[in-house]
Design a protein around this motif. Sequence first.
Motif, PDB file in Angstrom:
ATOM      1  N   ASP A 187       0.827  -1.205   0.000  1.00 32.98           N
ATOM      2  CA  ASP A 187       0.000   0.000   0.000  1.00 32.98           C
ATOM      3  C   ASP A 187       0.859   1.253   0.000  1.00 32.98           C
ATOM      4  O   ASP A 187       0.399   2.328  -0.385  1.00 32.98           O
ATOM      5  CB  ASP A 187      -0.901   0.022   1.239  1.00 32.98           C
ATOM      6  CG  ASP A 187      -1.824  -1.174   1.290  1.00 32.98           C
ATOM      7  OD1 ASP A 187      -2.735  -1.247   0.454  1.00 32.98           O
ATOM      8  OD2 ASP A 187      -1.613  -2.044   2.162  1.00 32.98           O
ATOM      9  N   LEU A 188       2.110   1.102   0.440  1.00 31.65           N
ATOM     10  CA  LEU A 188       2.990   2.247   0.628  1.00 31.65           C
ATOM     11  C   LEU A 188       4.428   1.774   0.488  1.00 31.65           C
ATOM     12  O   LEU A 188       4.788   0.708   0.979  1.00 31.65           O
ATOM     13  CB  LEU A 188       2.759   2.833   2.030  1.00 31.65           C
ATOM     14  CG  LEU A 188       3.399   4.164   2.401  1.00 31.65           C
ATOM     15  CD1 LEU A 188       2.823   5.285   1.547  1.00 31.65           C
ATOM     16  CD2 LEU A 188       3.147   4.463   3.876  1.00 31.65           C
ATOM     17  N   VAL A 189       5.253   2.567  -0.211  1.00 28.27           N
ATOM     18  CA  VAL A 189       6.685   2.286  -0.332  1.00 28.27           C
ATOM     19  C   VAL A 189       7.436   3.379   0.419  1.00 28.27           C
ATOM     20  O   VAL A 189       7.134   4.564   0.269  1.00 28.27           O
ATOM     21  CB  VAL A 189       7.133   2.250  -1.806  1.00 28.27           C
ATOM     22  CG1 VAL A 189       8.648   2.027  -1.904  1.00 28.27           C
ATOM     23  CG2 VAL A 189       6.380   1.163  -2.565  1.00 28.27           C
ATOM     24  N   GLY A 216       9.037   8.455 -10.788  1.00 22.35           N
ATOM     25  CA  GLY A 216       8.487   8.389 -12.129  1.00 22.35           C
ATOM     26  C   GLY A 216       7.887   7.052 -12.510  1.00 22.35           C
ATOM     27  O   GLY A 216       7.255   6.949 -13.562  1.00 22.35           O
ATOM     28  N   VAL A 217       8.077   6.011 -11.672  1.00 20.24           N
ATOM     29  CA  VAL A 217       7.620   4.680 -12.080  1.00 20.24           C
ATOM     30  C   VAL A 217       6.586   4.057 -11.148  1.00 20.24           C
ATOM     31  O   VAL A 217       5.765   3.250 -11.600  1.00 20.24           O
ATOM     32  CB  VAL A 217       8.816   3.715 -12.234  1.00 20.24           C
ATOM     33  CG1 VAL A 217       9.788   4.228 -13.272  1.00 20.24           C
ATOM     34  CG2 VAL A 217       9.529   3.485 -10.912  1.00 20.24           C
ATOM     35  N   LEU A 218       6.606   4.395  -9.868  1.00 16.75           N
ATOM     36  CA  LEU A 218       5.690   3.747  -8.929  1.00 16.75           C
ATOM     37  C   LEU A 218       4.242   4.136  -9.209  1.00 16.75           C
ATOM     38  O   LEU A 218       3.946   5.286  -9.526  1.00 16.75           O
ATOM     39  CB  LEU A 218       6.042   4.117  -7.487  1.00 16.75           C
ATOM     40  CG  LEU A 218       7.277   3.459  -6.874  1.00 16.75           C
ATOM     41  CD1 LEU A 218       7.482   3.980  -5.460  1.00 16.75           C
ATOM     42  CD2 LEU A 218       7.145   1.938  -6.857  1.00 16.75           C
ATOM     43  N   ASP A 219       3.340   3.172  -9.044  1.00 19.17           N
ATOM     44  CA  ASP A 219       1.919   3.450  -9.199  1.00 19.17           C
ATOM     45  C   ASP A 219       1.212   3.473  -7.849  1.00 19.17           C
ATOM     46  O   ASP A 219      -0.003   3.330  -7.770  1.00 19.17           O
ATOM     47  CB  ASP A 219       1.261   2.408 -10.110  1.00 19.17           C
ATOM     48  CG  ASP A 219       1.324   0.995  -9.526  1.00 19.17           C
ATOM     49  OD1 ASP A 219       2.025   0.800  -8.506  1.00 19.17           O
ATOM     50  OD2 ASP A 219       0.680   0.092 -10.103  1.00 19.17           O
ATOM     51  N   ARG A 220       1.990   3.650  -6.787  1.00 17.89           N
ATOM     52  CA  ARG A 220       1.450   3.736  -5.427  1.00 17.89           C
ATOM     53  C   ARG A 220       2.280   4.748  -4.640  1.00 17.89           C
ATOM     54  O   ARG A 220       3.360   5.147  -5.085  1.00 17.89           O
ATOM     55  CB  ARG A 220       1.449   2.363  -4.756  1.00 17.89           C
ATOM     56  CG  ARG A 220       2.803   1.719  -4.637  1.00 17.89           C
ATOM     57  CD  ARG A 220       2.649   0.202  -4.595  1.00 17.89           C
ATOM     58  NE  ARG A 220       2.159  -0.294  -5.878  1.00 17.89           N
ATOM     59  CZ  ARG A 220       1.274  -1.300  -6.004  1.00 17.89           C
ATOM     60  NH1 ARG A 220       0.794  -1.907  -4.932  1.00 17.89           N
ATOM     61  NH2 ARG A 220       0.880  -1.697  -7.198  1.00 17.89           N
ATOM     62  N   PRO A 221       1.792   5.195  -3.488  1.00 17.78           N
ATOM     63  CA  PRO A 221       2.485   6.264  -2.768  1.00 17.78           C
ATOM     64  C   PRO A 221       3.910   5.900  -2.361  1.00 17.78           C
ATOM     65  O   PRO A 221       4.193   4.763  -1.980  1.00 17.78           O
ATOM     66  CB  PRO A 221       1.600   6.487  -1.536  1.00 17.78           C
ATOM     67  CG  PRO A 221       0.248   6.036  -1.962  1.00 17.78           C
ATOM     68  CD  PRO A 221       0.490   4.863  -2.858  1.00 17.78           C
ATOM     69  N   VAL A 276       4.605  11.208  -1.778  1.00 16.83           N
ATOM     70  CA  VAL A 276       4.217  11.561  -3.137  1.00 16.83           C
ATOM     71  C   VAL A 276       3.249  10.495  -3.645  1.00 16.83           C
ATOM     72  O   VAL A 276       3.548   9.300  -3.592  1.00 16.83           O
ATOM     73  CB  VAL A 276       5.442  11.663  -4.059  1.00 16.83           C
ATOM     74  CG1 VAL A 276       5.022  12.062  -5.461  1.00 16.83           C
ATOM     75  CG2 VAL A 276       6.434  12.679  -3.500  1.00 16.83           C
ATOM     76  N   VAL A 277       2.091  10.934  -4.141  1.00 11.09           N
ATOM     77  CA  VAL A 277       1.023  10.019  -4.537  1.00 11.09           C
ATOM     78  C   VAL A 277       0.738  10.176  -6.030  1.00 11.09           C
ATOM     79  O   VAL A 277       0.392  11.268  -6.477  1.00 11.09           O
ATOM     80  CB  VAL A 277      -0.266  10.300  -3.738  1.00 11.09           C
ATOM     81  CG1 VAL A 277      -1.345   9.276  -4.084  1.00 11.09           C
ATOM     82  CG2 VAL A 277       0.016  10.289  -2.238  1.00 11.09           C
ATOM     83  N   SER A 330      -5.063   5.389  -5.926  1.00 10.55           N
ATOM     84  CA  SER A 330      -6.231   5.042  -5.124  1.00 10.55           C
ATOM     85  C   SER A 330      -6.726   3.632  -5.389  1.00 10.55           C
ATOM     86  O   SER A 330      -7.445   3.054  -4.588  1.00 10.55           O
ATOM     87  CB  SER A 330      -7.372   6.033  -5.400  1.00 10.55           C
ATOM     88  OG  SER A 330      -7.704   6.037  -6.772  1.00 10.55           O
ATOM     89  N   SER A 331      -6.313   3.041  -6.533  1.00  9.03           N
ATOM     90  CA  SER A 331      -6.774   1.691  -6.857  1.00  9.03           C
ATOM     91  C   SER A 331      -5.710   0.632  -6.615  1.00  9.03           C
ATOM     92  O   SER A 331      -5.918  -0.530  -6.929  1.00  9.03           O
ATOM     93  CB  SER A 331      -7.195   1.629  -8.333  1.00  9.03           C
ATOM     94  OG  SER A 331      -6.091   1.907  -9.180  1.00  9.03           O
ATOM     95  N   GLN A 332      -4.550   1.027  -6.049  1.00  4.69           N
ATOM     96  CA  GLN A 332      -3.446   0.094  -5.899  1.00  4.69           C
ATOM     97  C   GLN A 332      -3.321  -0.381  -4.465  1.00  4.69           C
ATOM     98  O   GLN A 332      -3.838   0.209  -3.539  1.00  4.69           O
ATOM     99  CB  GLN A 332      -2.129   0.752  -6.340  1.00  4.69           C
ATOM    100  CG  GLN A 332      -2.163   1.307  -7.747  1.00  4.69           C
ATOM    101  CD  GLN A 332      -2.472   0.265  -8.784  1.00  4.69           C
ATOM    102  OE1 GLN A 332      -2.147  -0.908  -8.608  1.00  4.69           O
ATOM    103  NE2 GLN A 332      -3.111   0.665  -9.863  1.00  4.69           N
ATOM    104  N   GLY A 333      -2.524  -1.468  -4.311  1.00  5.58           N
ATOM    105  CA  GLY A 333      -2.237  -2.005  -2.985  1.00  5.58           C
ATOM    106  C   GLY A 333      -3.167  -3.143  -2.633  1.00  5.58           C
ATOM    107  O   GLY A 333      -4.115  -3.473  -3.333  1.00  5.58           O
ATOM    108  N   GLY A 334      -2.856  -3.751  -1.478  1.00  4.71           N
ATOM    109  CA  GLY A 334      -3.701  -4.819  -0.978  1.00  4.71           C
ATOM    110  C   GLY A 334      -3.687  -6.069  -1.829  1.00  4.71           C
ATOM    111  O   GLY A 334      -4.686  -6.758  -1.974  1.00  4.71           O
ATOM    112  N   GLY A 335      -2.544  -6.403  -2.409  1.00  4.20           N
ATOM    113  CA  GLY A 335      -2.451  -7.548  -3.301  1.00  4.20           C
ATOM    114  C   GLY A 335      -2.261  -8.857  -2.570  1.00  4.20           C
ATOM    115  O   GLY A 335      -2.510  -8.995  -1.390  1.00  4.20           O
TER     116      GLY A 335
END
Length: 305
Positions: free
Chosen positions: A110-112, A136-141, A288-289, A294-299
């Motif tokens: 959920d967070l890096v 520039g690459v992460l799709d999560r915060p 940075v978000v 909002s749709s990522q994480g919890g995998g």
Amino acid sequence: MRILVAIDGSAEAAAGLEWVAGLPLSGADDVLLLTVLKPEDAPGRARRVHERHLELLLRDVWATRRDEARRLLADASAAGAMWSARTRQVIREGHPVAEIDAAARELGADLVVAGPRGRGAVPGLLLGSVTGSLLGVLDRPLVVARRPVALPDPILVAIDGSPAADAAMARIASYAWTARAVITVLVVAAGRPGRSLAGALGRSVADQDRQDAGRIAAEAAERLAATGRAATPLVVEGDGARRIVETGARLGAGLLVLGTRGGGGFPGMLVGSVAQRVVATARRTVMVVPPDASSQGGGAPGLVT
């Protein structure tokens, strides 16, 4: 909540561990400690017979680095022994940016969390300008933790009405540890169009900018208030990155939150490279978000160790 912490043995990277240690986590949360071994000195690169002696040497070096990486993760786990959260260790091999991004996706982070400029204590570990590239690459915060590490309270959330800013707001509202934090919602109005025009027209444009900025800030604060969080709107004028950093310092914010690739309608608001500039110049922890966070994480819970 699942938090991925990238560590490399440097003091700057250790700030991420300290920041996570300050969160009110529970036994339902996971802290994933990640170290990435870079592949330059990995065995298997010797191709000719007379290079086999080099191959054997590289195998020894690589084995030593993996052992050092395991000790590094073990020390980090020991440092987090007082956490209520579950702690797990992950070692990956490859380019640090690609591997951190892949690990975040595969492990459902959920967070890096990372330090600003890691300098690995173990050669071949997470090095260089990794954090800047991750933006520039992460799709999560991404949380860029800095020392001295402070609790994430109060929180300054910089917005501009863009999808990226909306994602930042949604993330802050989704974290249980922000429920009791004092939150300020900041909008930076340009303050310049009015001065570039003459007389009454210039004043009218500047007034409209301030009114629009005030409306955006007030509506955002109301949305946070609806989730039970104490939020106060604030409008300032000037250069976006500089004013965000200055306002954070003035308020004593423990955490600055902003979106990436903002597309706000004001030249002074959150647009373009503002996120990179804030991360580079702020002397406090920054989250940075990205717009699609909002749709990522919890995998899936599976881990690669």
